[in-house]
Design an enzyme around this catalytic site. Sequence first.
Site, PDB file in Angstrom:
ATOM      1  CG  HIS A 282      -0.345   0.262   2.525  1.00 32.64           C
ATOM      2  ND1 HIS A 282      -0.969   0.980   3.509  1.00 32.64           N
ATOM      3  CD2 HIS A 282       0.850  -0.100   3.059  1.00 32.64           C
ATOM      4  CE1 HIS A 282      -0.208   1.028   4.590  1.00 32.64           C
ATOM      5  NE2 HIS A 282       0.903   0.381   4.332  1.00 32.64           N
TER       6      HIS A 282
ATOM      7  CB  CYS B 111       4.173   4.889   4.926  1.00 33.80           C
ATOM      8  SG  CYS B 111       4.720   3.792   6.247  1.00 33.80           S
TER       9      CYS B 111
ATOM     10  CG  HIS C   7       5.311   0.774   2.159  1.00 33.58           C
ATOM     11  ND1 HIS C   7       4.415   1.791   1.901  1.00 33.58           N
ATOM     12  CD2 HIS C   7       5.021   0.331   3.415  1.00 33.58           C
ATOM     13  CE1 HIS C   7       3.628   1.971   2.945  1.00 33.58           C
ATOM     14  NE2 HIS C   7       3.969   1.101   3.878  1.00 33.58           N
TER      15      HIS C   7
ATOM     16  CG  HIS D   8       3.307  -3.331   6.012  1.00 35.69           C
ATOM     17  ND1 HIS D   8       4.299  -2.817   6.817  1.00 35.69           N
ATOM     18  CD2 HIS D   8       2.679  -2.266   5.459  1.00 35.69           C
ATOM     19  CE1 HIS D   8       4.265  -1.490   6.755  1.00 35.69           C
ATOM     20  NE2 HIS D   8       3.293  -1.135   5.931  1.00 35.69           N
TER      21      HIS D   8
ATOM     22  CG  ASP E 170      -1.402 -13.607   0.576  1.00 32.59           C
ATOM     23  OD1 ASP E 170      -0.547 -12.900   1.143  1.00 32.59           O
ATOM     24  OD2 ASP E 170      -1.186 -14.781   0.206  1.00 32.59           O
ATOM     25  CG  HIS E 171       1.493 -12.279  -2.353  1.00 29.04           C
ATOM     26  ND1 HIS E 171       1.197 -13.236  -1.402  1.00 29.04           N
ATOM     27  CD2 HIS E 171       2.835 -12.147  -2.342  1.00 29.04           C
ATOM     28  CE1 HIS E 171       2.322 -13.685  -0.865  1.00 29.04           C
ATOM     29  NE2 HIS E 171       3.337 -13.027  -1.411  1.00 29.04           N
TER      30      HIS E 171
ATOM     31  CD  GLU F  30       1.213  -0.699   8.693  1.00 27.79           C
ATOM     32  OE1 GLU F  30       0.273  -0.442   7.920  1.00 27.79           O
ATOM     33  OE2 GLU F  30       1.823   0.169   9.349  1.00 27.79           O
TER      34      GLU F  30
END
Length: 137
Positions: free
Chosen positions: A14, A33, A39, A41, A79-80, A125
């Site tokens: 995000h 960020c 970037h 997490h 996810d991903h 996070e």
Amino acid sequence: MIYLTRVEHFNAAHKLSNPSWSKEENQNVFGKCANENWHGHNYELHVTVKGEPHPETGFVFNAKTLGTLINDVIIEKVDHRNLNVDVDFMAGKFTSAENFAIAIWEQLEKHLPAGATLHCIKLFETPKIYVEYFGGK
């Protein structure tokens, strides 16, 4: 009252950026960020439900079923993925951990059966940063 927590993991990208601010303002407030190229997490999601154990099973909610529900409703969608671009339930929302936890709650709450109540969403996070959401606004 018994509390049951299921823990799941996923990876997502995000960017934190306020479109009405300059690049410099975003950088000052959000630091790394606000990276133009996003970037990511390695998130850890704790979903806690509460209730009374069922007299025939002893469960508040079957933990395996809860894991399947979390996977189907949340993990498969995030996810991903890029939270800003790819995730329907984050569309038009600022993708902070706080807002993300609220959105996860909203998605899961409507899928819980009678007898189990969503108690808390805890979203890590990073190993040092997490948010908790207990419903309501």
